[in-house]
Design a protein around this motif. Structure first.
Motif, short mmCIF file in Angstrom:
data_model
loop_
_atom_site.label_atom_id
_atom_site.label_comp_id
_atom_site.label_asym_id
_atom_site.label_seq_id
_atom_site.Cartn_x
_atom_site.Cartn_y
_atom_site.Cartn_z
N ALA A 179 0.79 -1.16 -0.01
CA ALA A 179 0.10 0.03 -0.05
C ALA A 179 0.85 1.17 0.08
CB ALA A 179 -0.70 -0.10 1.17
N LYS A 180 1.82 1.24 0.80
CA LYS A 180 2.79 2.37 0.84
C LYS A 180 3.66 2.59 -0.43
CE LYS A 180 7.12 4.09 3.25
NZ LYS A 180 8.12 3.94 2.39
N GLU A 181 4.03 1.47 -1.03
CA GLU A 181 4.85 1.60 -2.23
C GLU A 181 3.60 2.44 -3.51
OE1 GLU A 181 6.00 -2.24 -3.23
OE2 GLU A 181 7.76 -2.01 -1.86
N LEU A 182 2.49 1.74 -3.49
CA LEU A 182 1.42 2.13 -4.35
C LEU A 182 0.95 3.66 -4.12
CD1 LEU A 182 -0.65 1.11 -6.46
CD2 LEU A 182 -2.28 0.76 -4.66
N VAL A 183 0.98 4.24 -3.10
CA VAL A 183 0.51 5.40 -2.80
C VAL A 183 1.70 6.51 -2.98
CG1 VAL A 183 0.30 7.33 -0.69
CG2 VAL A 183 -1.25 4.94 -0.92
N GLU A 184 3.09 6.05 -3.03
CA GLU A 184 4.08 6.74 -3.45
C GLU A 184 4.44 6.90 -4.72
OE1 GLU A 184 7.19 4.64 -1.26
OE2 GLU A 184 6.94 5.81 0.57
N LYS A 185 3.61 6.18 -5.59
CA LYS A 185 3.66 5.91 -7.15
C LYS A 185 2.59 7.20 -7.68
CE LYS A 185 4.81 1.32 -8.02
NZ LYS A 185 4.23 0.12 -8.56
N ALA A 186 1.98 7.80 -6.94
CA ALA A 186 0.94 8.83 -7.29
C ALA A 186 1.40 9.74 -8.47
CB ALA A 186 0.35 9.87 -6.14
N PRO A 187 0.58 9.95 -9.38
CA PRO A 187 -0.76 9.49 -9.57
C PRO A 187 -0.85 7.95 -10.13
CG PRO A 187 0.08 10.92 -11.55
CD PRO A 187 1.15 10.83 -10.42
#
Length: 160
Positions: free
Chosen positions: A123-131
């Protein structure tokens, strides 16, 4: 039959000095040459619009790309067939995280974990890839609920 052969035979037919049809054939040749000249003088965007319009007028709606903005879409017989596709309401949405406040990063990660099956690290890695798209194919009600929760914790969300 190769296209080059078709074009060369057509050019020979229209460029002959004595057309078989007399004055009527001559005016037809002039008309076609005038149309060809006009088409050749169009810009790239105008040629694209013309191509779409021509397909619509011929009733070849399946050859017109979906989502193309056409300024004259309200005219012609093909326009009636194109309208039902536009009127369909979207039923599946993608939730896209555009950006988030740096101070709210932990809250956003926790909220993302509530509606996904991701662990903390993922989840952390996904959020950091924003957008980034967080979830695909969600119903409208569910997407709006998730978007509202994420906006409350400081994220900017787009429903696509």
């Amino acid at each position: 039959m190769p296209l080059r052969f078709l074009l060369s035979s057509t050019v020979r037919r229209f460029s002959s000095s004595a057309p078989s049809g007399g004055a009527a054939a001559e005016s037809r040749t002039q008309k076609l040459e005038r149309i060809a000249d006009v088409l050749l003088s169009l810009t790239k965007e105008e040629r694209k619009d013309y191509s779409t319009l021509f397909r619509l007028k011929l009733g070849l709606n399946h050859l017109v790309q979906a989502g193309g903005s056409v300024p004259w879409a309200g005219a012609g017989p093909g326009a009636e067939a194109a309208k039902p596709a536009e009127e369909k309401e979207k039923t599946a949405f993608d939730i896209k995280l555009e950006k988030f406040d740096a101070a709210a990063k932990i809250k956003v990660i926790k909220e993302v974990r509530t509606f996904t099956d991701l662990g903390l690290k993922e989840a952390k890695e996904l959020v950091e890839k924003a957008p980034v798209v967080l979830k695909k194919g969600v119903t409208k009600e569910e997407a709006e609920a998730i978007a509202a929760k994420l906006k409350e914790v400081g994220a900017t969300i787009a429903l696509e």
